[in-house]
Write an enzyme that holds these catalytic residues in place. Structure first.
Site, PDB file in Angstrom:
ATOM      1  N   GLU A   1       1.369 -14.707  -5.645  1.00 62.60           N
ATOM      2  CA  GLU A   1       0.183 -14.305  -6.412  1.00 62.60           C
ATOM      3  C   GLU A   1       0.365 -12.889  -6.951  1.00 62.60           C
ATOM      4  OE1 GLU A   1       0.295 -14.837  -3.126  1.00 62.60           O
ATOM      5  OE2 GLU A   1      -1.000 -13.455  -2.033  1.00 62.60           O
TER       6      GLU A   1
ATOM      7  N   ASP B   1      -1.622  -7.781  -7.866  1.00 58.66           N
ATOM      8  CA  ASP B   1      -1.699  -8.781  -6.792  1.00 58.66           C
ATOM      9  C   ASP B   1      -3.153  -9.247  -6.608  1.00 58.66           C
ATOM     10  OD1 ASP B   1       0.093  -9.745  -4.294  1.00 58.66           O
ATOM     11  OD2 ASP B   1      -1.969  -9.397  -3.640  1.00 58.66           O
ATOM     12  N   ILE B   2      -3.333 -10.551  -6.564  1.00 58.02           N
ATOM     13  CA  ILE B   2      -4.693 -11.093  -6.398  1.00 58.02           C
ATOM     14  C   ILE B   2      -5.164 -10.829  -4.960  1.00 58.02           C
ATOM     15  CG2 ILE B   2      -6.155 -13.152  -6.519  1.00 58.02           C
ATOM     16  CD1 ILE B   2      -4.064 -14.403  -8.396  1.00 58.02           C
TER      17      ILE B   2
END
Ligand SMILES: [Mg+2]
Length: 298
Positions: free
Chosen positions: A216, A173-174
């Site tokens: 994301e 996950d960003i």
């Protein structure tokens, strides 16, 4: 899919009939033949032909039973089936179509009719495959999407359990992605996702499926891969992503890692564990990898 690679499986207990059909089709298609229902199912499961021409009257397992079986198996249920039979009664035709066959041809075989019907259904199958493929691809990143992942994951899990090979997943996950969208705009946010997607695609083996799992969030299924190898891989890509600068922006990712255990009865339980590990990674200040501990015996 080019025509050269298109495979038609012909099934008939009479080898003479098989020879007649093969002679008509083999100039344009790769032809495989089976002389019984059991053999048909074995070949169809293994080679996944693009079309099956299926005789109705056969000893042991008749064509209707074969059709029913093929339509019940996930790996063969989308293969179009054309029944070929000497029995031209309307009831048979109805039953065949009700079982999911796409067409019905009667013997004696007329070459032009056979060719035309096969060509039509091969074309339809190719269009259907193309649509299916489009529905499985995330348009922004070109990675496979959640639908695809859910479709293939059952097979991966079954294989891992059958062969006792370890399977691990990474949930990537960003960090602070929302602020990229907020401060730099959604187009930049999209560019970050696209470039990160390209990077991830380069980092894994063809057999590892990489999915854009959510906004994301990316999911990678690694098999065979145990948790030590999965953490090593996760750390390697996490460090590379620190230097990646997609869209000229410094980004970091947090990663949750989990290895499939006997206690994960369903895939979503494994995902839940990876998600919990990811949450812990966020809590630890982000830009790190956390391994999910194995579930406790109940
Ligand atoms: Mg027969």
């Amino acid at each position: 899919m080019t025509k050269a690679k298109v495979t038609v499986l012909i099934v008939d207990d009479s080898t003479t009939n098989l020879q007649v059909m093969a002679a008509i089709l083999e100039q344009r298609y790769q032809v495989k033949a089976a002389t019984s229902g059991e053999q048909c199912i074995a070949i169809a499961t293994k080679h996944k032909p693009d079309l099956i021409l299926l005789d109705v009257v056969m000893p042991d397992m008749d064509g209707f039973a074969v059709c029913r079986k093929l339509k019940s198996l996930p790996e063969t249920k989308y293969i179009p089936i054309i029944f070929v039979t000497g029995r031209d009664e309307v009831n048979d035709e109805e039953q065949g179509l009700r079982l999911g066959a796409v067409d019905y041809i009667t013997k004696p075989i007329r070459p032009l009719i056979l060719s035309a019907r096969v060509d039509t259904h091969i074309t339809l199958k190719q269009q259907q495959d193309k649509l299916h493929e489009l529905a499985m691809i995330d348009q922004l990143t070109g990675l496979t999407n959640r639908h695809y992942m859910l479709e293939v994951v059952g097979q991966k899990l079954a294989r891992s359990r059958r062969h006792k090979t370890p399977l691990s997943i990474l949930l990537i996950d960003i960090d602070h992605f929302k602020s990229i969208n907020d401060t730099r705009g959604h187009l930049t946010g999209d560019l970050v996702l696209r470039q990160l997607g390209e990077f991830l695609k380069d980092q894994f083996r063809v057999e590892d499926s990489i999915t854009r799992f959510g906004g994301e969030e990316f999911l990678v299924i690694l098999e065979p891969c145990n948790e030590e190898q999965a953490i090593a891989k996760a750390e390697e890509i996490r460090k590379d992503i620190e230097k990646l600068q997609p869209a000229n922006i410094d980004i970091t990712v947090s990663i949750g890692v989990a290895q499939l255990s006997n206690r994960d009865l369903r895939f979503d339980q494994l995902i839940k564990r990876a998600d919990k590990a990811l949450y812990e990674a966020k809590g630890k200040g982000r830009n790190c990898t956390v391994l999910s501990s194995l579930p406790k015996a109940s």
